[in-house]
Scaffold this motif. Structure first.
Motif, PDB file in Angstrom:
ATOM      1  N   SER A  30     -48.249 -10.532 -27.055  1.00  0.00           N
ATOM      2  CA  SER A  30     -47.642 -10.893 -27.333  1.00  0.00           C
ATOM      3  C   SER A  30     -46.674 -11.491 -25.762  1.00  0.00           C
ATOM      4  O   SER A  30     -45.675 -12.180 -26.218  1.00  0.00           O
ATOM      5  CB  SER A  30     -46.788  -9.690 -28.387  1.00  0.00           C
ATOM      6  OG  SER A  30     -47.399  -9.631 -29.759  1.00  0.00           O
ATOM      7  N   THR A  31     -46.529  -9.873 -25.101  1.00  0.00           N
ATOM      8  CA  THR A  31     -46.445 -10.776 -24.240  1.00  0.00           C
ATOM      9  C   THR A  31     -46.711 -11.981 -23.470  1.00  0.00           C
ATOM     10  O   THR A  31     -45.793 -12.793 -22.612  1.00  0.00           O
ATOM     11  CB  THR A  31     -46.872  -9.453 -23.202  1.00  0.00           C
ATOM     12  OG1 THR A  31     -46.051  -7.403 -23.874  1.00  0.00           O
ATOM     13  CG2 THR A  31     -45.587  -9.731 -21.652  1.00  0.00           C
ATOM     14  N   SER A  84     -45.517 -14.855 -24.462  1.00  0.00           N
ATOM     15  CA  SER A  84     -43.692 -14.461 -24.194  1.00  0.00           C
ATOM     16  C   SER A  84     -43.391 -15.725 -22.930  1.00  0.00           C
ATOM     17  O   SER A  84     -42.994 -16.408 -22.765  1.00  0.00           O
ATOM     18  CB  SER A  84     -42.669 -13.830 -24.632  1.00  0.00           C
ATOM     19  OG  SER A  84     -42.731 -13.014 -25.268  1.00  0.00           O
ATOM     20  N   GLU A  85     -45.110 -14.692 -22.418  1.00  0.00           N
ATOM     21  CA  GLU A  85     -44.444 -15.696 -20.498  1.00  0.00           C
ATOM     22  C   GLU A  85     -44.216 -17.388 -20.456  1.00  0.00           C
ATOM     23  O   GLU A  85     -44.461 -17.850 -19.868  1.00  0.00           O
ATOM     24  CB  GLU A  85     -45.418 -14.950 -20.439  1.00  0.00           C
ATOM     25  CG  GLU A  85     -45.587 -13.579 -19.875  1.00  0.00           C
ATOM     26  CD  GLU A  85     -46.384 -13.029 -18.358  1.00  0.00           C
ATOM     27  OE1 GLU A  85     -47.606 -13.541 -18.577  1.00  0.00           O
ATOM     28  OE2 GLU A  85     -46.071 -11.654 -18.748  1.00  0.00           O
TER      29      GLU A  85
END
Length: 119
Positions: free
Chosen positions: A7-8, A11-12
């Motif tokens: 998820s991180t 998003s990046e």
């Protein structure tokens, strides 16, 4: 851990893309350079999502976080956003491992309470 880290990283991808749009307005850097670097960062983020179970993926993710912070020399806001995403990356790893351990413990307890007759 894999879900939080993925998820991180996804998003990046968006943050890197938007930073590329901002960096495009700079007269000092060619558009080709901006999109080569941003494209490589976006591709790395997506590829890391699939590699999270392999050795070295977390370390490669840390390298990406350092690169995001370093991109602040081109887009100053990225110093802040890079630090935020480095914090999110740390939290994803730290809390993701805790969740994985709790799930394994819960599964072992459920298996033990089912007893040998359940099989």
């Amino acid at each position: 851990m894999r879900t939080l880290c993925a998820s991180t990283l996804i998003s990046e991808v968006f943050v890197i893309g938007f930073a590329g749009l901002v960096a495009m307005k700079s007269d000092d850097i060619s558009m080709t350079t901006v999109w080569t670097v941003c494209g490589a960062g976006m591709l790395l983020s997506v590829l890391l999502c699939g590699m999270l179970g392999r050795p070295g993926a977390v370390q490669l993710g840390w390298a990406l976080q350092i690169g995001l912070i370093g991109s602040g020399f081109v887009v100053p806001t990225m110093f802040f956003l890079g630090a935020v995403f480095a914090g999110l990356w740390w939290a994803s790893i730290h809390y993701g491992r805790q969740i994985d351990e709790a799930k394994a413990k819960w599964a072992a307890q459920a298996e033990a309470s089912a007893g040998p007759d359940a099989a």
